[in-house]
Design a protein around this motif. Structure first.
Motif, PDB file in Angstrom:
ATOM      1  N   ASP A   1       1.042  -1.294  -0.002  1.00 49.47           N
ATOM      2  CA  ASP A   1       0.084  -0.036   0.186  1.00 49.47           C
ATOM      3  C   ASP A   1       0.807   1.338  -0.144  1.00 49.47           C
ATOM      4  O   ASP A   1       0.387   2.194   0.660  1.00 49.47           O
ATOM      5  CB  ASP A   1      -1.027  -0.180   1.163  1.00 49.47           C
ATOM      6  CG  ASP A   1      -0.159  -0.050   2.509  1.00 49.47           C
ATOM      7  OD1 ASP A   1      -0.906   0.232   3.650  1.00 49.47           O
ATOM      8  OD2 ASP A   1       0.957  -0.127   2.437  1.00 49.47           O
ATOM      9  N   LEU A   2       2.022   1.153  -0.708  1.00 46.72           N
ATOM     10  CA  LEU A   2       3.050   2.466  -1.009  1.00 46.72           C
ATOM     11  C   LEU A   2       2.829   2.685  -2.329  1.00 46.72           C
ATOM     12  O   LEU A   2       2.805   1.877  -3.216  1.00 46.72           O
ATOM     13  CB  LEU A   2       4.293   1.960  -0.513  1.00 46.72           C
ATOM     14  CG  LEU A   2       4.257   1.526   0.999  1.00 46.72           C
ATOM     15  CD1 LEU A   2       5.687   0.889   1.291  1.00 46.72           C
ATOM     16  CD2 LEU A   2       4.137   2.551   1.981  1.00 46.72           C
ATOM     17  N   GLU A   3       2.911   4.090  -2.527  1.00 40.78           N
ATOM     18  CA  GLU A   3       2.894   4.594  -3.822  1.00 40.78           C
ATOM     19  C   GLU A   3       4.458   4.990  -4.254  1.00 40.78           C
ATOM     20  O   GLU A   3       5.034   4.981  -3.364  1.00 40.78           O
ATOM     21  CB  GLU A   3       2.342   5.577  -3.950  1.00 40.78           C
ATOM     22  CG  GLU A   3       0.740   5.471  -4.251  1.00 40.78           C
ATOM     23  CD  GLU A   3      -0.180   4.950  -3.114  1.00 40.78           C
ATOM     24  OE1 GLU A   3       0.281   5.359  -1.847  1.00 40.78           O
ATOM     25  OE2 GLU A   3      -0.694   3.861  -3.253  1.00 40.78           O
TER      26      GLU A   3
ATOM     27  N   SER B   1       1.654  10.931   4.257  1.00 37.53           N
ATOM     28  CA  SER B   1       2.307  10.093   3.376  1.00 37.53           C
ATOM     29  C   SER B   1       2.272  10.616   1.845  1.00 37.53           C
ATOM     30  O   SER B   1       1.717  11.359   1.568  1.00 37.53           O
ATOM     31  CB  SER B   1       1.895   8.308   3.298  1.00 37.53           C
ATOM     32  OG  SER B   1       0.600   8.243   2.825  1.00 37.53           O
TER      33      SER B   1
ATOM     34  N   ASP C   1      -4.506   7.246  -2.543  1.00 35.85           N
ATOM     35  CA  ASP C   1      -3.375   6.861  -1.360  1.00 35.85           C
ATOM     36  C   ASP C   1      -3.611   5.530  -1.315  1.00 35.85           C
ATOM     37  O   ASP C   1      -4.859   4.979  -1.291  1.00 35.85           O
ATOM     38  CB  ASP C   1      -3.367   7.591  -0.318  1.00 35.85           C
ATOM     39  CG  ASP C   1      -2.095   7.315   0.564  1.00 35.85           C
ATOM     40  OD1 ASP C   1      -1.224   6.779   0.088  1.00 35.85           O
ATOM     41  OD2 ASP C   1      -1.959   8.193   1.555  1.00 35.85           O
ATOM     42  N   ASN C   2      -2.410   4.682  -0.794  1.00 35.42           N
ATOM     43  CA  ASN C   2      -2.642   3.323  -0.245  1.00 35.42           C
ATOM     44  C   ASN C   2      -3.616   2.375  -1.218  1.00 35.42           C
ATOM     45  O   ASN C   2      -4.559   1.571  -0.735  1.00 35.42           O
ATOM     46  CB  ASN C   2      -3.535   3.262   1.211  1.00 35.42           C
ATOM     47  CG  ASN C   2      -2.510   4.030   2.085  1.00 35.42           C
ATOM     48  OD1 ASN C   2      -1.169   4.188   2.231  1.00 35.42           O
ATOM     49  ND2 ASN C   2      -3.078   4.978   3.152  1.00 35.42           N
TER      50      ASN C   2
ATOM     51  N   ASP D   1      -7.491   4.686  -0.592  1.00 34.37           N
ATOM     52  CA  ASP D   1      -7.978   5.990   0.193  1.00 34.37           C
ATOM     53  C   ASP D   1      -8.060   7.097  -0.621  1.00 34.37           C
ATOM     54  O   ASP D   1      -7.029   7.281  -1.749  1.00 34.37           O
ATOM     55  CB  ASP D   1      -6.792   6.186   1.255  1.00 34.37           C
ATOM     56  CG  ASP D   1      -6.985   5.260   2.262  1.00 34.37           C
ATOM     57  OD1 ASP D   1      -7.890   5.010   2.743  1.00 34.37           O
ATOM     58  OD2 ASP D   1      -5.777   5.007   2.930  1.00 34.37           O
TER      59      ASP D   1
ATOM     60  N   ARG E   1     -12.305   5.687   2.436  1.00 40.02           N
ATOM     61  CA  ARG E   1     -11.892   4.307   2.185  1.00 40.02           C
ATOM     62  C   ARG E   1     -12.768   3.288   1.165  1.00 40.02           C
ATOM     63  O   ARG E   1     -13.732   3.045   1.527  1.00 40.02           O
ATOM     64  CB  ARG E   1     -11.734   3.587   3.318  1.00 40.02           C
ATOM     65  CG  ARG E   1     -10.984   2.160   3.235  1.00 40.02           C
ATOM     66  CD  ARG E   1      -9.431   2.231   2.990  1.00 40.02           C
ATOM     67  NE  ARG E   1      -8.819   1.068   3.306  1.00 40.02           N
ATOM     68  CZ  ARG E   1      -7.494   0.922   2.560  1.00 40.02           C
ATOM     69  NH1 ARG E   1      -6.827   1.718   2.062  1.00 40.02           N
ATOM     70  NH2 ARG E   1      -6.900  -0.031   2.907  1.00 40.02           N
TER      71      ARG E   1
END
Length: 466
Positions: free
Chosen positions: A315-317, A350, A459-460, A385, A431
């Motif tokens: 879940d990182l960009e 983030s 995000d995520n 998200d 979400r």
């Protein structure tokens, strides 16, 4: 320069052997030919950049010679005596190929090392700030000689420290008095040129009252395949010298090294724990416990790089959006200039993918993530998200986003419409979360936005096999 002879012989043996017509009788009647005598020398094999070395060949019974000077000037010569200048530091080979009257040949090789100009440099095993290195009163500091040019003598002067001077290469020094202090290093290189250089680092050391220890670390990567390793580097403040690591799911599971390397054999999310302090003040410790490592299962999504956006196993960009596609739905209008990445606008500070939707001339815009691959059919949880930051042009219009899984963003065909944000979604995180059964194939995640002008944040983004 003093002449240093280096004679090397590489014999080339001529053998008659057992040929079809034989030659035993000829070998008995004829003595083997004389090879000749190699005699070559070089004045110096250790130089400083800009210096020259003299190469001399006095070999006998030769009919041909070829010098080759790697890194030198000239590069090649056939003269018996050659002066060669080396401008750049490095390790090189000079070779001499000889051919004798007998028809045999020989190779003589000289290793040449060229040092750069002497330059004293001071290193410390501490975290540096803009103003230098900050330590607590009573701390011992390990100074590191990081000089260029391979010096062989060191003269240190430590203002305000105990001891005040040292001739060790890497001395350990204690500071017992508050203040800001200079450090001086004078280096000498007797061989080959006898040069001496000195550097003075003004107010390099700042001695303070007890500085609290703050635990922190960084990793060379957060996402890896089973069997790969991660390098952990302590970035803790306060000059701690004791490190107590715990690695959930790692090999090893614990470590007391400052900068350990850990292998992860099984897929999953894993926590890393670090407690650190100075051995002389164990009560002044700090600890950090964080979810930091994701090991991706090889039979899940992502067959290319784990750096893919929305590849499904994390879940990182990523800052790399070069393979994203953004265009007005049903047309070929390029909307990529409106797509970007921000390291700070994501959830909890983030990074996130940003899409500026102005609504002008494009009532509907759809853009697509980099492609990912499902290798095994199963149930997958898709989640993301989403945030709609209203812009002045919104004028009260509702803002809508649809998130879908599609196949190769071909014809904007929506294979699975996953989730639609509520109309009027403004200035808050939502979400999206849905489970879909996916057969093997290649997919993209599609985001369709329309109506009100907004700065959308994504995000995520994740698609994970259940």
């Amino acid at each position: 320069m003093k002449k240093k002879s280096i004679n090397r012989y590489i014999g080339v043996v001529a053998m008659c052997g057992i040929l079809l017509w034989g030659c035993e009788e000829e070998a008995a009647n004829n003595a083997p030919p004389e090879k000749g005598q190699a005699s070559a020398s070089v004045s110096e094999t250790l130089l400083v950049n800009g210096q020259s070395a003299e190469f001399i060949d006095e070999s006998g019974q030769t009919v041909k010679r070829i010098w080759n000077f790697e890194g030198g000037n000239p590069k090649q010569s056939t003269d018996p005596n050659v002066e060669v200048m080396y401008e750049n530091a490095g390790e090189y080979k000079a070779s001499l190929t000889l051919e004798y009257e007998s028809g045999l040949s020989e190779l003589v090789v000289f290793p040449i090392k060229v040092l750069p100009d002497l330059e004293p440099r001071i290193g410390l095993d501490l975290l540096e700030s803009d103003s230098g290195f900050h330590i607590s009163i009573g701390d011992e500091v390990k100074f590191l000689d990081q000089s260029i040019g391979e010096p062989d003598q060191w003269e240190w002067i430590f203002e305000g420290a105990t001891p005040l001077s040292s001739t060790e290469q890497n001395p350990s020094i204690t500071y017992n008095t508050l203040g800001d202090y200079d450090v001086t290093l004078k280096t000498t290189r007797n061989n080959p040129d006898g040069s001496t250089e000195m550097v003075v680092m003004s107010e390099l050391i700042h001695v303070n009252s007890i500085i609290p220890v703050v635990a922190n670390f960084e990793v060379d990567k957060k996402i890896l395949a089973p069997g790969e390793s991660i390098a952990f580097t302590s970035k803790s403040l306060g000059s701690p010298d004791v490190f107590e690591w715990q690695f959930e799911g790692g090999v090893p599971t614990t470590s007391t090294s400052k900068n350990p390397s850990v292998k992860y054999n099984n897929s999953g999310w894993y926590n890393v724990y670090l407690k650190t302090y100075k051995a002389s003040r164990p009560e002044n410790y700090d600890e950090i416990d964080t979810l930091v490592v994701y090991v991706r299962a090889e039979d899940q999504l992502c067959t290319a790089s784990p750096n893919l956006l929305a590849c499904g196993n994390f879940d990182l960009e990523s800052e790399d959006i070069s393979e994203w596609v953004a265009g007005t739905s049903g047309s070929v209008i390029d909307r990529m200039p409106k797509l970007s990445y921000s390291p700070t606008l994501g959830k909890d500070g983030s990074g996130a993918i940003i899409f500026e939707f102005d609504g002008n001339g494009a009532p509907v815009v759809q853009f697509y993530s980099q492609q990912f691959e499902v290798k095994a059919q199963g149930d997958y949880t898709f989640s993301a998200d989403l945030y709609a930051e209203t812009l002045p042009a919104t004028g009260g219009n509702p803002m809508v986003v649809e998130v879908s899984l599609i196949s190769n963003h071909s014809g904007n065909t929506e294979l699975y419409k996953s989730w639609q944000a509520p109309a009027g979604m403004k200035d808050q995180w939502y979400r999206a979360n849905v489970i879909k059964t996916l057969p093997p194939g290649k997919y993209n995640i599609a985001f369709k936005v329309y109506n009100g002008a907004a700065r959308w944040r994504f995000d995520n983004v994740a698609v994970v096999r259940n």
